[in-house]
Scaffold this motif. Sequence first.
Motif, short mmCIF file in Angstrom:
data_model
loop_
_atom_site.label_atom_id
_atom_site.label_comp_id
_atom_site.label_asym_id
_atom_site.label_seq_id
_atom_site.Cartn_x
_atom_site.Cartn_y
_atom_site.Cartn_z
N ASN A 98 3.18 2.59 -13.35
CA ASN A 98 2.92 3.89 -13.94
C ASN A 98 3.39 4.95 -12.94
O ASN A 98 3.92 4.62 -11.87
CB ASN A 98 1.43 4.04 -14.27
CG ASN A 98 0.54 3.65 -13.10
OD1 ASN A 98 0.70 4.18 -11.99
ND2 ASN A 98 -0.37 2.71 -13.33
N SER A 99 3.21 6.22 -13.26
CA SER A 99 3.73 7.27 -12.39
C SER A 99 3.09 7.24 -11.00
O SER A 99 3.74 7.53 -9.99
CB SER A 99 3.51 8.64 -13.03
OG SER A 99 2.12 8.91 -13.20
N ARG A 142 5.03 6.75 -7.31
CA ARG A 142 4.87 7.63 -6.15
C ARG A 142 4.39 6.85 -4.93
O ARG A 142 4.82 7.13 -3.80
CB ARG A 142 3.90 8.77 -6.49
CG ARG A 142 4.43 9.69 -7.57
CD ARG A 142 3.53 10.88 -7.79
NE ARG A 142 3.89 11.61 -9.00
CZ ARG A 142 3.42 12.79 -9.34
NH1 ARG A 142 2.55 13.40 -8.55
NH2 ARG A 142 3.80 13.37 -10.46
#
Length: 370
Positions: free
Chosen positions: A190-191, A195
């Motif tokens: 996921n995001s 990151r």
Amino acid sequence: MATYMGLGRFVYTPILPVMVEHLGYSKGQVGVIASSNFLGYLTGVLIGATPWIKGSRRAWALAMLALSAVTTGALAFFSSILVLSVLRFVGGVASAIGFVFLAALVIDRLTQAGRVGLLSVQFAGVGIGIASSAFMVSVMIRCGAGPYGLWLACGAAGLVSILLVALLIPARTDTPVAAAASGSRGGMINSAIIRIFLAYSLYGFGYVITVTFLVAIVRANPAIQPLEFWIWIIVGLAAAPSIALWNRIARKLGPKRTYALACVAEAIGVASSVLWQEPAGAILAAVLLGGTFVALTPLGIAAAREHAAGDPRIIISGISVGFGIGQIIGPIFAGWLFDSIGSFMPSTLAAAGALLVAAGLMLSIRPARV
């Protein structure tokens, strides 16, 4: 962990200046040898993330420990850059697979026993390994040992440690290595995980240049050269309690904010290694580097586990891919730049900048949904 990381991987740092002196290598050449080890680490991480390896986690951890020790000792018998790079590559594969399986094994057993807080003891072994191997290498150098004797001693120490690890981690039925838990947080990617992956990549680049060349930097400067014997020992002594310290901070701030804080502290240490060329600056660099670079690994793992469910082996392997890429680029970049302009300043400051960006990425991640 003391043998995998402290002895098998990071002992290269105090031996590197001796290799340059005795074998006539350039900084670029020793950077290539260092990066080959990190390429092996990346390869091992990718292998560890696949379902191809089956069987006992303990058996794989012990087998990779043996391979790491043998490839380390074998460095004594060769001077070819190609052969040394291949041996360091194989050693990197062994240390990565061993790390992934040993970390997952310990996480599982501590979770079953309700003692997850003791995870810091395992990672403290990295610092203990760095300090003890640095002391051994420094004493041997003062006694006139060359790179051949140093590598043989490190390989022999690694082989002895196999028996100790086998006794300290008794055999029992482990969770199958291919098992994976279902999650409720949107799967593995996921995001937030992206990151974290990028932050982990920048951390790999940001720490590795100073970790690889710190002793060489100290040796090259007459003002701080007397610290050469001690500087890597200081790094190891600072690393040993660092995880317990940062874990206490993480209980208050959470793993992501703690990770960011540690990155900032490490960036200061990395920058001071070239900007403050005095004994106090070198010691500050060693303390901040040692006090953060080992602790950032479990903090990154903890942050990833907040945002992705599944087999811890897969999570560890996934984010470690980015870490491995950063590690590979760092020594080659710094060695090549040194050979071109005669200074570690630009590459080291770039590394400090990368750590600051990594801190910003972690701070930009929203809290995980429960």
